[in-house]
Design a protein around this motif. Structure first.
Motif, PDB file in Angstrom:
ATOM      1  N   VAL A   1      39.341  13.776 -29.495  1.00 38.33           N
ATOM      2  CA  VAL A   1      39.388  12.407 -30.017  1.00 38.33           C
ATOM      3  C   VAL A   1      40.642  11.693 -29.540  1.00 38.33           C
ATOM      4  O   VAL A   1      40.605  10.528 -29.122  1.00 38.33           O
ATOM      5  N   GLN A   2      41.783  12.396 -29.557  1.00 39.14           N
ATOM      6  CA  GLN A   2      43.030  11.801 -29.103  1.00 39.14           C
ATOM      7  C   GLN A   2      42.970  11.463 -27.619  1.00 39.14           C
ATOM      8  O   GLN A   2      43.483  10.427 -27.180  1.00 39.14           O
ATOM      9  N   ILE A   3      42.347  12.326 -26.824  1.00 40.60           N
ATOM     10  CA  ILE A   3      42.200  12.057 -25.391  1.00 40.60           C
ATOM     11  C   ILE A   3      41.373  10.791 -25.174  1.00 40.60           C
ATOM     12  O   ILE A   3      41.738   9.916 -24.388  1.00 40.60           O
ATOM     13  N   LEU A   4      40.255  10.680 -25.869  1.00 37.27           N
ATOM     14  CA  LEU A   4      39.396   9.505 -25.719  1.00 37.27           C
ATOM     15  C   LEU A   4      40.110   8.234 -26.163  1.00 37.27           C
ATOM     16  O   LEU A   4      39.975   7.181 -25.521  1.00 37.27           O
ATOM     17  N   GLN A   5      40.866   8.309 -27.230  1.00 38.52           N
ATOM     18  CA  GLN A   5      41.607   7.132 -27.702  1.00 38.52           C
ATOM     19  C   GLN A   5      42.658   6.711 -26.680  1.00 38.52           C
ATOM     20  O   GLN A   5      42.827   5.516 -26.411  1.00 38.52           O
ATOM     21  N   SER A   6      43.365   7.669 -26.107  1.00 37.24           N
ATOM     22  CA  SER A   6      44.403   7.333 -25.130  1.00 37.24           C
ATOM     23  C   SER A   6      43.806   6.734 -23.864  1.00 37.24           C
ATOM     24  O   SER A   6      44.328   5.760 -23.314  1.00 37.24           O
ATOM     25  N   LEU A   7      42.692   7.281 -23.389  1.00 33.16           N
ATOM     26  CA  LEU A   7      42.050   6.762 -22.183  1.00 33.16           C
ATOM     27  C   LEU A   7      41.543   5.340 -22.399  1.00 33.16           C
ATOM     28  O   LEU A   7      41.568   4.520 -21.480  1.00 33.16           O
ATOM     29  N   SER A   8      41.094   5.041 -23.614  1.00 38.04           N
ATOM     30  CA  SER A   8      40.575   3.700 -23.898  1.00 38.04           C
ATOM     31  C   SER A   8      41.678   2.647 -23.869  1.00 38.04           C
ATOM     32  O   SER A   8      41.384   1.449 -23.807  1.00 38.04           O
ATOM     33  N   GLY A   9      42.930   3.077 -23.894  1.00 37.18           N
ATOM     34  CA  GLY A   9      44.042   2.134 -23.841  1.00 37.18           C
ATOM     35  C   GLY A   9      44.589   1.908 -22.448  1.00 37.18           C
ATOM     36  O   GLY A   9      45.555   1.150 -22.276  1.00 37.18           O
ATOM     37  N   THR A  10      44.000   2.543 -21.421  1.00 33.10           N
ATOM     38  CA  THR A  10      44.469   2.360 -20.055  1.00 33.10           C
ATOM     39  C   THR A  10      43.952   1.041 -19.490  1.00 33.10           C
ATOM     40  O   THR A  10      42.945   0.500 -19.951  1.00 33.10           O
ATOM     41  N   LYS A  11      44.653   0.555 -18.474  1.00 36.24           N
ATOM     42  CA  LYS A  11      44.255  -0.709 -17.855  1.00 36.24           C
ATOM     43  C   LYS A  11      42.919  -0.553 -17.117  1.00 36.24           C
ATOM     44  O   LYS A  11      42.607   0.497 -16.595  1.00 36.24           O
ATOM     45  N   ARG A  12      42.161  -1.617 -17.113  1.00 32.91           N
ATOM     46  CA  ARG A  12      40.848  -1.672 -16.457  1.00 32.91           C
ATOM     47  C   ARG A  12      39.879  -0.637 -17.030  1.00 32.91           C
ATOM     48  O   ARG A  12      38.968  -0.176 -16.336  1.00 32.91           O
ATOM     49  N   PHE A  13      40.094  -0.270 -18.304  1.00 31.18           N
ATOM     50  CA  PHE A  13      39.202   0.698 -18.936  1.00 31.18           C
ATOM     51  C   PHE A  13      37.770   0.154 -19.000  1.00 31.18           C
ATOM     52  O   PHE A  13      36.807   0.877 -18.728  1.00 31.18           O
ATOM     53  N   GLY A  14      37.638  -1.124 -19.359  1.00 33.67           N
ATOM     54  CA  GLY A  14      36.311  -1.717 -19.448  1.00 33.67           C
ATOM     55  C   GLY A  14      35.561  -1.654 -18.131  1.00 33.67           C
ATOM     56  O   GLY A  14      34.350  -1.405 -18.102  1.00 33.67           O
ATOM     57  N   LEU A  15      36.276  -1.871 -17.023  1.00 42.94           N
ATOM     58  CA  LEU A  15      35.647  -1.798 -15.707  1.00 42.94           C
ATOM     59  C   LEU A  15      35.178  -0.381 -15.417  1.00 42.94           C
ATOM     60  O   LEU A  15      34.094  -0.176 -14.863  1.00 42.94           O
ATOM     61  N   ASN A  16      35.999   0.604 -15.793  1.00 41.86           N
ATOM     62  CA  ASN A  16      35.610   1.999 -15.574  1.00 41.86           C
ATOM     63  C   ASN A  16      34.365   2.357 -16.379  1.00 41.86           C
ATOM     64  O   ASN A  16      33.514   3.122 -15.906  1.00 41.86           O
ATOM     65  N   VAL A  17      34.249   1.814 -17.581  1.00 40.83           N
ATOM     66  CA  VAL A  17      33.043   2.053 -18.375  1.00 40.83           C
ATOM     67  C   VAL A  17      31.835   1.420 -17.697  1.00 40.83           C
ATOM     68  O   VAL A  17      30.747   2.002 -17.648  1.00 40.83           O
ATOM     69  N   ASP A  18      32.013   0.203 -17.149  1.00 43.87           N
ATOM     70  CA  ASP A  18      30.909  -0.475 -16.451  1.00 43.87           C
ATOM     71  C   ASP A  18      30.419   0.327 -15.247  1.00 43.87           C
ATOM     72  O   ASP A  18      29.229   0.268 -14.902  1.00 43.87           O
ATOM     73  N   LEU A  19      31.320   1.061 -14.604  1.00 45.96           N
ATOM     74  CA  LEU A  19      30.983   1.778 -13.376  1.00 45.96           C
ATOM     75  C   LEU A  19      30.469   3.194 -13.622  1.00 45.96           C
ATOM     76  O   LEU A  19      30.223   3.932 -12.666  1.00 45.96           O
ATOM     77  N   LEU A  20      30.317   3.591 -14.882  1.00 47.09           N
ATOM     78  CA  LEU A  20      29.769   4.918 -15.162  1.00 47.09           C
ATOM     79  C   LEU A  20      28.334   5.012 -14.656  1.00 47.09           C
ATOM     80  O   LEU A  20      27.553   4.071 -14.794  1.00 47.09           O
ATOM     81  N   SER A  21      27.996   6.152 -14.078  1.00 45.84           N
ATOM     82  CA  SER A  21      26.620   6.382 -13.653  1.00 45.84           C
ATOM     83  C   SER A  21      25.765   6.671 -14.885  1.00 45.84           C
ATOM     84  O   SER A  21      26.272   6.866 -15.994  1.00 45.84           O
ATOM     85  N   GLU A  22      24.459   6.722 -14.704  1.00 42.70           N
ATOM     86  CA  GLU A  22      23.563   6.969 -15.835  1.00 42.70           C
ATOM     87  C   GLU A  22      23.819   8.344 -16.453  1.00 42.70           C
ATOM     88  O   GLU A  22      23.795   8.509 -17.675  1.00 42.70           O
ATOM     89  N   SER A  23      24.045   9.340 -15.602  1.00 40.28           N
ATOM     90  CA  SER A  23      24.316  10.687 -16.131  1.00 40.28           C
ATOM     91  C   SER A  23      25.636  10.717 -16.893  1.00 40.28           C
ATOM     92  O   SER A  23      25.761  11.424 -17.906  1.00 40.28           O
ATOM     93  N   GLU A  24      26.623   9.957 -16.418  1.00 39.08           N
ATOM     94  CA  GLU A  24      27.912   9.909 -17.112  1.00 39.08           C
ATOM     95  C   GLU A  24      27.806   9.160 -18.439  1.00 39.08           C
ATOM     96  O   GLU A  24      28.455   9.520 -19.425  1.00 39.08           O
ATOM     97  N   LYS A  25      26.982   8.121 -18.459  1.00 40.20           N
ATOM     98  CA  LYS A  25      26.739   7.421 -19.726  1.00 40.20           C
ATOM     99  C   LYS A  25      26.064   8.348 -20.729  1.00 40.20           C
ATOM    100  O   LYS A  25      26.368   8.319 -21.921  1.00 40.20           O
ATOM    101  N   GLU A  26      25.149   9.165 -20.243  1.00 40.93           N
ATOM    102  CA  GLU A  26      24.500  10.123 -21.137  1.00 40.93           C
ATOM    103  C   GLU A  26      25.508  11.155 -21.648  1.00 40.93           C
ATOM    104  O   GLU A  26      25.449  11.556 -22.809  1.00 40.93           O
ATOM    105  N   SER A  27      26.441  11.571 -20.783  1.00 38.44           N
ATOM    106  CA  SER A  27      27.496  12.495 -21.218  1.00 38.44           C
ATOM    107  C   SER A  27      28.365  11.847 -22.289  1.00 38.44           C
ATOM    108  O   SER A  27      28.776  12.499 -23.252  1.00 38.44           O
ATOM    109  N   SER A  28      28.633  10.555 -22.124  1.00 40.76           N
ATOM    110  CA  SER A  28      29.413   9.824 -23.121  1.00 40.76           C
ATOM    111  C   SER A  28      28.687   9.797 -24.464  1.00 40.76           C
ATOM    112  O   SER A  28      29.288  10.049 -25.522  1.00 40.76           O
TER     113      SER A  28
END
Length: 249
Positions: A163-190
């Motif tokens: 949980v702490q890892i996910l919270q820290s990553l969500s605070g990095t710059k351009r995080f929203g763009l990285n979420v947009d670029l997730l592949s379908e398999s990566e979205k399923e992993s999320s």
């Protein structure tokens, strides 16, 4: 004597190297993207693989392979000799943990081969360190790899660390763009990872607590239940916030 607040040359040098490495990586990835467009690659997956492999260089004669000392090439044979095998450990090549994004990329790509090794590596670094390393920029494709590795290997005792890892990553710059670029398999992993985290919440209840002596149970039971409910509510709130950040519906 150095005056209070004096600049630390070593820290400045590390920051400069990290900034230079980040600039070089962005330039390399942009060139790879342009090259992929010129080649008219047929799919997004192939485009993504070209960008992810932009840092790779052909091996030379001086490059030596097979230096890893703790890779279990035959896990069954090892278990036969030592039934109580220990958990996967970080390879011995990593004599120290990375302090910059450039060092992380090097270790992540070259030294860590399996999902369990990468999972232990992320836990060893922890959310705070990962957030600091990638504060300026989380490289293209890494977020999806992190989510996949975490989803495949998470267990109850590692829940808070993940949980702490996910919270820290969500605070990095351009995080929203990285979420947009997730592949379908990566979205399923999320989705799978956040689902597991939600199902693991509430594991800190009063079950397993030693029973109270007669006459004291009524006095102690209420505070214990209140503390457990507060902990469970806080866990649910953190997971709910993460689901919003990672756009898991």
């Amino acid at each position: 004597m150095e005056a209070d607040g004096a600049l630390d040359p070593a820290a400045l040098e590390r920051e400069l190297r990290a900034a230079v490495a980040a600039d070089e990586r962005r330039e390399r990835e942009n060139e790879a993207k342009l090259r992929a467009v010129r080649q008219r690659v047929p799919s997004y997956e192939e485009f993504r693989n070209i960008v992810l492999a932009s840092h790779l260089k052909p091996l030379e004669k001086k490059d030596k392979m097979g230096k890893r000392k703790n890779v279990l090439w035959n896990p069954c044979a090892v278990r036969a000799k030592a039934p109580q095998a220990s958990d996967v450990e970080i390879p011995q090549e990593l004599d120290q943990l990375p302090r910059t994004s450039a060092e992380f990329y090097r270790d992540w790509r070259r030294c860590l081969k399996g999902g369990r090794e990468k999972y232990q590596f992320l836990l060893e670094l922890g959310g705070e360190t990962l957030g600091r390393i990638f504060q300026a920029d989380l490289g293209f494709g890494l977020l999806g790899e992190f989510l996949t590795v975490l989803a495949e290997n998470i267990c109850q005792e590692d829940r808070d660390a993940v949980v702490q890892i996910l919270q820290s990553l969500s605070g990095t710059k351009r995080f929203g763009l990285n979420v947009d670029l997730l592949s379908e398999s990566e979205k399923e992993s999320s989705r799978d990872l956040l689902r597991k985290l939600r199902n693991m919440s509430g594991g800190y209840g009063t079950a397993g607590q030693p029973s109270s002596p007669a006459g004291c149970g009524a006095e102690r039971e209420a505070p214990l239940m209140d503390s457990s409910l507060q902990r469970e509510a806080e866990e649910d709130r953190r997971v709910t916030e993460l689901r919003k950040c990672y756009r898991v519906t």
